[in-house]
Scaffold this motif. Structure first.
Motif, short mmCIF file in Angstrom:
data_model
loop_
_atom_site.label_atom_id
_atom_site.label_comp_id
_atom_site.label_asym_id
_atom_site.label_seq_id
_atom_site.Cartn_x
_atom_site.Cartn_y
_atom_site.Cartn_z
N SER A 76 0.92 -1.36 -0.16
CA SER A 76 -0.14 0.03 -0.05
C SER A 76 0.64 1.22 0.01
O SER A 76 2.19 1.36 0.25
CB SER A 76 -0.87 -0.16 1.21
OG SER A 76 -0.18 0.12 2.47
N ARG A 116 0.52 -2.15 4.65
CA ARG A 116 -0.15 -3.26 4.18
C ARG A 116 0.56 -3.94 2.83
O ARG A 116 0.92 -3.19 1.99
CB ARG A 116 -1.52 -3.20 3.84
CG ARG A 116 -2.63 -3.04 4.82
CD ARG A 116 -4.03 -2.31 4.45
NE ARG A 116 -3.89 -0.86 3.87
CZ ARG A 116 -4.29 -0.49 2.77
NH1 ARG A 116 -5.00 -1.48 2.17
NH2 ARG A 116 -4.19 0.89 2.36
N TYR A 138 0.67 -7.52 0.15
CA TYR A 138 -0.06 -8.53 -0.10
C TYR A 138 0.52 -9.63 -0.94
O TYR A 138 1.55 -9.34 -1.76
CB TYR A 138 -1.26 -8.12 -0.82
CG TYR A 138 -2.09 -7.39 -0.22
CD1 TYR A 138 -2.02 -5.96 0.01
CD2 TYR A 138 -3.51 -7.73 0.48
CE1 TYR A 138 -2.71 -4.90 0.40
CE2 TYR A 138 -4.11 -6.74 1.20
CZ TYR A 138 -3.75 -5.58 1.30
OH TYR A 138 -4.63 -4.64 2.05
N TYR A 139 0.37 -10.95 -0.89
CA TYR A 139 1.04 -12.01 -1.69
C TYR A 139 0.28 -13.19 -1.86
O TYR A 139 -0.71 -13.54 -1.19
CB TYR A 139 2.43 -12.63 -0.85
CG TYR A 139 3.30 -11.65 -0.16
CD1 TYR A 139 3.11 -11.19 1.01
CD2 TYR A 139 4.26 -10.96 -0.81
CE1 TYR A 139 3.74 -10.13 1.84
CE2 TYR A 139 5.37 -10.15 -0.42
CZ TYR A 139 4.84 -9.79 0.99
OH TYR A 139 5.72 -8.89 1.55
N PRO A 140 0.46 -13.93 -3.02
CA PRO A 140 -0.21 -14.97 -3.63
C PRO A 140 0.41 -16.11 -2.87
O PRO A 140 1.51 -16.00 -2.27
CB PRO A 140 -0.03 -15.08 -4.83
CG PRO A 140 0.97 -14.48 -5.09
CD PRO A 140 1.30 -13.20 -4.25
N LYS A 197 4.18 -16.69 -0.87
CA LYS A 197 3.90 -16.21 0.42
C LYS A 197 5.25 -17.09 1.40
O LYS A 197 5.36 -18.19 1.16
CB LYS A 197 3.03 -16.47 1.10
CG LYS A 197 2.54 -15.82 2.12
CD LYS A 197 0.98 -16.12 2.67
CE LYS A 197 -0.14 -15.34 1.67
NZ LYS A 197 -1.34 -15.58 2.12
N CYS A 222 -7.02 1.23 -3.38
CA CYS A 222 -7.39 -0.34 -2.98
C CYS A 222 -7.44 -0.41 -1.42
O CYS A 222 -6.92 0.36 -0.89
CB CYS A 222 -6.44 -1.20 -3.57
SG CYS A 222 -6.37 -1.22 -5.36
N ALA A 239 -8.30 -4.06 -0.61
CA ALA A 239 -8.66 -5.41 -0.29
C ALA A 239 -7.55 -6.15 -1.45
O ALA A 239 -7.35 -5.56 -2.43
CB ALA A 239 -9.90 -5.73 -0.86
N TYR A 240 -7.26 -7.41 -0.90
CA TYR A 240 -6.18 -8.11 -1.62
C TYR A 240 -6.86 -8.15 -3.37
O TYR A 240 -5.96 -7.98 -4.04
CB TYR A 240 -6.08 -9.48 -1.10
CG TYR A 240 -5.30 -10.43 -2.07
CD1 TYR A 240 -5.74 -11.21 -3.15
CD2 TYR A 240 -4.10 -10.73 -1.88
CE1 TYR A 240 -5.07 -11.97 -3.88
CE2 TYR A 240 -3.17 -11.53 -2.35
CZ TYR A 240 -3.73 -12.20 -3.52
OH TYR A 240 -3.05 -13.26 -4.15
N SER A 241 -8.08 -8.23 -3.28
CA SER A 241 -8.53 -8.75 -4.75
C SER A 241 -8.34 -7.44 -5.69
O SER A 241 -8.07 -7.43 -6.96
CB SER A 241 -9.99 -8.84 -4.62
OG SER A 241 -10.72 -7.77 -4.21
N TYR A 277 -5.60 -5.15 -5.27
CA TYR A 277 -4.17 -4.82 -5.23
C TYR A 277 -3.43 -6.11 -6.33
O TYR A 277 -2.54 -5.90 -6.88
CB TYR A 277 -3.30 -5.13 -4.08
CG TYR A 277 -3.47 -3.84 -3.08
CD1 TYR A 277 -4.35 -3.89 -2.14
CD2 TYR A 277 -2.92 -2.82 -3.27
CE1 TYR A 277 -4.47 -2.64 -1.43
CE2 TYR A 277 -2.94 -1.47 -2.60
CZ TYR A 277 -3.70 -1.66 -1.75
OH TYR A 277 -3.76 -0.42 -0.70
N ALA A 278 -4.34 -7.21 -6.32
CA ALA A 278 -3.85 -8.29 -7.20
C ALA A 278 -4.03 -8.28 -8.56
O ALA A 278 -3.82 -9.11 -9.40
CB ALA A 278 -4.26 -9.72 -6.43
#
Length: 126
Positions: free
Chosen positions: A50, A55, A57-59, A63, A101, A103-105, A107-108
């Motif tokens: 972020s 924050r 995020y990783y798949p 991870k 953004c 949420a993960y959805s 950012y991804a």
């Protein structure tokens, strides 16, 4: 807005690399931007951070092995990649967007990002 990646190289499996992405902009300050990393032609999501850096995020595929961070004083985002596998071989792209953004959805997805770098090649041999 210009994004320049660096740090790609050829390494043995199990090795580490750190990719860098410098964001140049005269409209917004760096902390206004979320930055993500994607790889391969299909832009598989790898990591995102972020704008405030609180924050990340990783798949599941990366991870525990990859860590994204940012140095706001240098307008730079880093992707530390440890325990690399041959499957990590790819061109890695960084991307930026004014951070909206939450949420993960978001950012991804590649659609969330307006600006992209040219990519840096990572090759992992077994």
């Amino acid at each position: 807005v210009q994004l320049v990646e660096s740090g790609g190289a050829s390494v043995q499996a199990g090795g580490s690399l750190r990719l860098s992405c410098v964001v140049s902009d005269h409209t917004y300050i760096f902390t206004d931007y979320a930055v993500g990393w994607f790889r391969r032609a299909d832009r598989e999501f790898v990591a995102a951070v972020s704008g405030t850096g609180d924050r990340a995020y990783y798949p599941d595929s990366v991870k525990g092995r990859f860590t994204i961070s940012r140095d706001n004083a240098k307008n730079t985002t880093y992707l530390q990649m440890n325990n690399l596998e041959p499957e990590d071989t790819a061109v890695y792209f960084c991307a930026a967007t004014v951070d909206y953004c939450s949420a993960y959805s978001c950012y991804a997805t590649t659609r969330a990002y307006d600006y992209w770098g040219q990519g840096t090649q990572v090759t992992v041999s077994s």
